[in-house]
Design a protein around this motif. Structure first.
Motif, PDB file in Angstrom:
ATOM      1  N   TYR A   1     -12.609   3.456   4.145  1.00 42.49           N
ATOM      2  CA  TYR A   1     -13.696   3.667   5.112  1.00 42.49           C
ATOM      3  C   TYR A   1     -14.122   2.383   5.815  1.00 42.49           C
ATOM      4  O   TYR A   1     -14.994   2.412   6.675  1.00 42.49           O
ATOM      5  N   ARG A   2     -13.569   1.237   5.443  1.00 43.73           N
ATOM      6  CA  ARG A   2     -14.127  -0.035   5.901  1.00 43.73           C
ATOM      7  C   ARG A   2     -13.290  -0.671   7.013  1.00 43.73           C
ATOM      8  O   ARG A   2     -12.659  -1.713   6.818  1.00 43.73           O
ATOM      9  N   ALA A   3     -13.315  -0.056   8.159  1.00 40.08           N
ATOM     10  CA  ALA A   3     -12.631  -0.633   9.315  1.00 40.08           C
ATOM     11  C   ALA A   3     -13.208  -1.998   9.662  1.00 40.08           C
ATOM     12  O   ALA A   3     -12.520  -2.860  10.214  1.00 40.08           O
ATOM     13  N   ASP A   4     -14.478  -2.213   9.288  1.00 44.37           N
ATOM     14  CA  ASP A   4     -15.138  -3.494   9.604  1.00 44.37           C
ATOM     15  C   ASP A   4     -14.584  -4.658   8.791  1.00 44.37           C
ATOM     16  O   ASP A   4     -14.799  -5.821   9.150  1.00 44.37           O
ATOM     17  N   LEU A   5     -13.864  -4.370   7.696  1.00 46.66           N
ATOM     18  CA  LEU A   5     -13.302  -5.433   6.856  1.00 46.66           C
ATOM     19  C   LEU A   5     -11.843  -5.744   7.204  1.00 46.66           C
ATOM     20  O   LEU A   5     -11.243  -6.628   6.586  1.00 46.66           O
ATOM     21  N   TYR A   6     -11.312  -5.065   8.181  1.00 44.66           N
ATOM     22  CA  TYR A   6      -9.904  -5.190   8.538  1.00 44.66           C
ATOM     23  C   TYR A   6      -9.550  -6.587   9.021  1.00 44.66           C
ATOM     24  O   TYR A   6     -10.255  -7.193   9.821  1.00 44.66           O
ATOM     25  N   GLN A   7      -8.424  -7.117   8.482  1.00 48.55           N
ATOM     26  CA  GLN A   7      -7.926  -8.434   8.886  1.00 48.55           C
ATOM     27  C   GLN A   7      -6.438  -8.305   9.224  1.00 48.55           C
ATOM     28  O   GLN A   7      -5.586  -8.285   8.345  1.00 48.55           O
ATOM     29  N   ALA A   8      -6.162  -8.220  10.508  1.00 49.43           N
ATOM     30  CA  ALA A   8      -4.791  -7.970  10.964  1.00 49.43           C
ATOM     31  C   ALA A   8      -3.805  -9.014  10.462  1.00 49.43           C
ATOM     32  O   ALA A   8      -2.653  -8.693  10.154  1.00 49.43           O
ATOM     33  N   ASP A   9      -4.247 -10.265  10.343  1.00 45.80           N
ATOM     34  CA  ASP A   9      -3.327 -11.332   9.952  1.00 45.80           C
ATOM     35  C   ASP A   9      -2.931 -11.284   8.481  1.00 45.80           C
ATOM     36  O   ASP A   9      -2.048 -12.018   8.053  1.00 45.80           O
ATOM     37  N   GLN A  10      -3.563 -10.405   7.690  1.00 44.80           N
ATOM     38  CA  GLN A  10      -3.226 -10.294   6.277  1.00 44.80           C
ATOM     39  C   GLN A  10      -2.428  -9.032   5.938  1.00 44.80           C
ATOM     40  O   GLN A  10      -2.045  -8.829   4.790  1.00 44.80           O
ATOM     41  N   VAL A  11      -2.189  -8.188   6.922  1.00 49.48           N
ATOM     42  CA  VAL A  11      -1.516  -6.922   6.660  1.00 49.48           C
ATOM     43  C   VAL A  11      -0.136  -7.136   6.048  1.00 49.48           C
ATOM     44  O   VAL A  11       0.224  -6.529   5.030  1.00 49.48           O
ATOM     45  N   GLU A  12       0.658  -7.996   6.636  1.00 49.86           N
ATOM     46  CA  GLU A  12       2.027  -8.200   6.148  1.00 49.86           C
ATOM     47  C   GLU A  12       2.037  -8.731   4.717  1.00 49.86           C
ATOM     48  O   GLU A  12       2.820  -8.267   3.870  1.00 49.86           O
ATOM     49  N   GLU A  13       1.167  -9.678   4.420  1.00 48.62           N
ATOM     50  CA  GLU A  13       1.107 -10.278   3.084  1.00 48.62           C
ATOM     51  C   GLU A  13       0.759  -9.247   2.023  1.00 48.62           C
ATOM     52  O   GLU A  13       1.305  -9.270   0.903  1.00 48.62           O
ATOM     53  N   LEU A  14      -0.141  -8.321   2.335  1.00 52.94           N
ATOM     54  CA  LEU A  14      -0.592  -7.350   1.346  1.00 52.94           C
ATOM     55  C   LEU A  14       0.309  -6.121   1.274  1.00 52.94           C
ATOM     56  O   LEU A  14       0.552  -5.590   0.190  1.00 52.94           O
ATOM     57  N   ALA A  15       0.814  -5.678   2.406  1.00 48.49           N
ATOM     58  CA  ALA A  15       1.586  -4.436   2.418  1.00 48.49           C
ATOM     59  C   ALA A  15       3.030  -4.620   1.975  1.00 48.49           C
ATOM     60  O   ALA A  15       3.612  -3.729   1.347  1.00 48.49           O
ATOM     61  N   THR A  16       3.624  -5.762   2.269  1.00 47.95           N
ATOM     62  CA  THR A  16       5.047  -5.958   1.986  1.00 47.95           C
ATOM     63  C   THR A  16       5.412  -5.759   0.520  1.00 47.95           C
ATOM     64  O   THR A  16       6.368  -5.019   0.213  1.00 47.95           O
ATOM     65  N   PRO A  17       4.706  -6.377  -0.442  1.00 45.52           N
ATOM     66  CA  PRO A  17       5.107  -6.162  -1.841  1.00 45.52           C
ATOM     67  C   PRO A  17       4.970  -4.716  -2.283  1.00 45.52           C
ATOM     68  O   PRO A  17       5.763  -4.244  -3.115  1.00 45.52           O
ATOM     69  N   LEU A  18       4.014  -3.986  -1.744  1.00 46.28           N
ATOM     70  CA  LEU A  18       3.845  -2.578  -2.106  1.00 46.28           C
ATOM     71  C   LEU A  18       4.992  -1.743  -1.549  1.00 46.28           C
ATOM     72  O   LEU A  18       5.572  -0.911  -2.262  1.00 46.28           O
ATOM     73  N   ILE A  19       5.329  -1.953  -0.296  1.00 51.24           N
ATOM     74  CA  ILE A  19       6.419  -1.202   0.332  1.00 51.24           C
ATOM     75  C   ILE A  19       7.747  -1.493  -0.369  1.00 51.24           C
ATOM     76  O   ILE A  19       8.512  -0.574  -0.701  1.00 51.24           O
ATOM     77  N   GLU A  20       8.026  -2.770  -0.619  1.00 45.08           N
ATOM     78  CA  GLU A  20       9.290  -3.134  -1.264  1.00 45.08           C
ATOM     79  C   GLU A  20       9.393  -2.558  -2.674  1.00 45.08           C
ATOM     80  O   GLU A  20      10.480  -2.142  -3.104  1.00 45.08           O
ATOM     81  N   SER A  21       8.286  -2.503  -3.390  1.00 39.55           N
ATOM     82  CA  SER A  21       8.301  -2.027  -4.773  1.00 39.55           C
ATOM     83  C   SER A  21       8.391  -0.512  -4.870  1.00 39.55           C
ATOM     84  O   SER A  21       9.011   0.029  -5.794  1.00 39.55           O
ATOM     85  N   LEU A  22       7.786   0.197  -3.930  1.00 42.23           N
ATOM     86  CA  LEU A  22       7.819   1.657  -3.948  1.00 42.23           C
ATOM     87  C   LEU A  22       9.114   2.217  -3.375  1.00 42.23           C
ATOM     88  O   LEU A  22       9.547   3.314  -3.754  1.00 42.23           O
ATOM     89  N   ASN A  23       9.732   1.487  -2.502  1.00 42.42           N
ATOM     90  CA  ASN A  23      10.860   1.978  -1.708  1.00 42.42           C
ATOM     91  C   ASN A  23      11.966   2.669  -2.519  1.00 42.42           C
ATOM     92  O   ASN A  23      12.462   3.721  -2.110  1.00 42.42           O
ATOM     93  N   PRO A  24      12.379   2.131  -3.682  1.00 40.91           N
ATOM     94  CA  PRO A  24      13.480   2.787  -4.409  1.00 40.91           C
ATOM     95  C   PRO A  24      13.118   4.145  -5.005  1.00 40.91           C
ATOM     96  O   PRO A  24      14.010   4.890  -5.402  1.00 40.91           O
ATOM     97  N   TYR A  25      11.824   4.457  -5.083  1.00 36.13           N
ATOM     98  CA  TYR A  25      11.391   5.639  -5.829  1.00 36.13           C
ATOM     99  C   TYR A  25      10.896   6.796  -4.963  1.00 36.13           C
ATOM    100  O   TYR A  25      10.782   7.917  -5.461  1.00 36.13           O
ATOM    101  N   VAL A  26      10.597   6.548  -3.716  1.00 35.24           N
ATOM    102  CA  VAL A  26       9.908   7.566  -2.922  1.00 35.24           C
ATOM    103  C   VAL A  26      10.832   8.252  -1.924  1.00 35.24           C
ATOM    104  O   VAL A  26      11.861   7.705  -1.514  1.00 35.24           O
ATOM    105  N   ASP A  27      10.441   9.475  -1.536  1.00 33.05           N
ATOM    106  CA  ASP A  27      11.187  10.260  -0.556  1.00 33.05           C
ATOM    107  C   ASP A  27      10.582  10.141   0.838  1.00 33.05           C
ATOM    108  O   ASP A  27      11.250  10.453   1.833  1.00 33.05           O
ATOM    109  N   LEU A  28       9.324   9.736   0.896  1.00 34.75           N
ATOM    110  CA  LEU A  28       8.630   9.592   2.164  1.00 34.75           C
ATOM    111  C   LEU A  28       7.445   8.669   1.959  1.00 34.75           C
ATOM    112  O   LEU A  28       7.079   8.326   0.836  1.00 34.75           O
TER     113      LEU A  28
END
Length: 304
Positions: free
Chosen positions: A110-137
């Motif tokens: 719910y906190r669009a006011d806390l959004y920091q575009a410059d940190q998206v890649e740093e935070l999302a990349t390890p999650l995407i890479e770690s989930l990738n082998p297990y998920v269908d979508l």
């Protein structure tokens, strides 16, 4: 042919109900750390009730919930575990259930006011890479603003060489007095739909919002997609059972009360309307449990 694909329901409340370790700020991540067997039991319960898409318990694996130190030290490990547990539950069921990789709002629900575009890649990349082998979508859920989703989708496109389907679920402003449905950022659903079409999503859903608000968003989405000749994009919904949330609320800030009126039959009445409006992907969010999913499965089978 069933009327709609049944997703799962909320994870956190179901973990608490089963006696899993559960407190703030870790929320559902604590069970993953200390009792992953119970996380698997929740997945199995949803599958047994009729869910054919279950979502990894990776929603709270962000610094907002587990802290920066734990995220750096254990984020990848925990994300992989969430994927592994869900994959096992799906495969062992023999039902063909698919696993959706949950990509949560990186800076708090719910906190669009806390959004920091410059940190998206740093935070999302390890999650995407770690989930990738297990998920269908992929399921980018409870999204409050367009830009975060667009940036996360770009990262998924770069990391996922299989190009698995990408679904986005937006959370909506709870007020029923607005002239048109809005994301919690204040952006319109129409603008969000157009932006999602531009980046190539496969489904647009609405979640972690009251069912009373979601119906209009589905109608607007259907109309917008039709006007753009994009009817191949699926529409979906999975509402929460919270009372209206104030503008400065943070989802899961505390243990919010659950509406007593959203019984399984009452929730089904909303589901029926969403189906009429064009939704083909339906489940539940916070406070919607396996008993709600079971009623949806009965309805689906009776009308297939």
């Amino acid at each position: 042919m069933t009327l709609f694909t049944i997703l799962d329901g909320g994870m956190g409340r179901e973990l608490e109900r089963r006696g899993a370790p559960f407190k703030q700020p870790e929320w559902s991540a604590l069970a993953l750390m200390e009792a992953p067997n119970i996380v698997k039991e929740v997945h199995q319960s949803y599958i047994a009730s009729g869910s054919r898409v279950i979502t990894t318990n990776s929603y709270a694996l962000v610094p907002f919930h587990i802290g920066e130190k734990t995220f750096k030290e254990r984020g990848r490990e925990l994300a992989m575990l969430s994927g592994k547990v869900a994959r096992e539950a799906a495969d062992e069921s023999g039902t063909g259930t698919k696993v959706a990789g949950s990509l949560a709002p990186l800076f708090g629900s719910y906190r669009a006011d806390l959004y920091q575009a410059d940190q998206v890649e740093e935070l999302a990349t390890p999650l995407i890479e770690s989930l990738n082998p297990y998920v269908d979508l992929w399921l980018s859920e409870t999204q409050s603003l367009i830009d975060e989703t667009s940036r996360v989708k770009a990262l998924v496109d770069k990391i996922d060489s299989d190009h698995k389907p990408f679904w986005v679920a937006f959370t909506l402003e709870d007020s029923e007095t607005t002239k048109e449905p809005l994301l919690r950022s204040g952006e319109t659903v129409v603008d969000a739909v157009k932006a999602m079409l531009d980046i190539g999503v496969d489904a647009i859903l609405f979640n972690c919002s009251q069912p009373e608000i979601i119906g209009e968003a589905i109608q607007v989405t259907k109309q917008t997609l039709s006007s753009m000749n994009a009817n191949q994009i699926q529409i979906g919904a999975y509402a929460n059972a919270f009372p209206p949330q104030p503008k400065n609320a943070t989802a899961n800030d505390g243990l919010d009360e659950i509406r007593e009126d959203l019984t399984p039959p009452a929730y089904l009445s909303w589901v029926e309307q969403w189906v009429k409006d064009g939704a083909t992907l339906i489940g539940g969010c916070c406070g919607i449990g396996p008993e709600h999913i079971a009623v949806m499965e009965e309805f689906n089978q009776a009308n297939s």
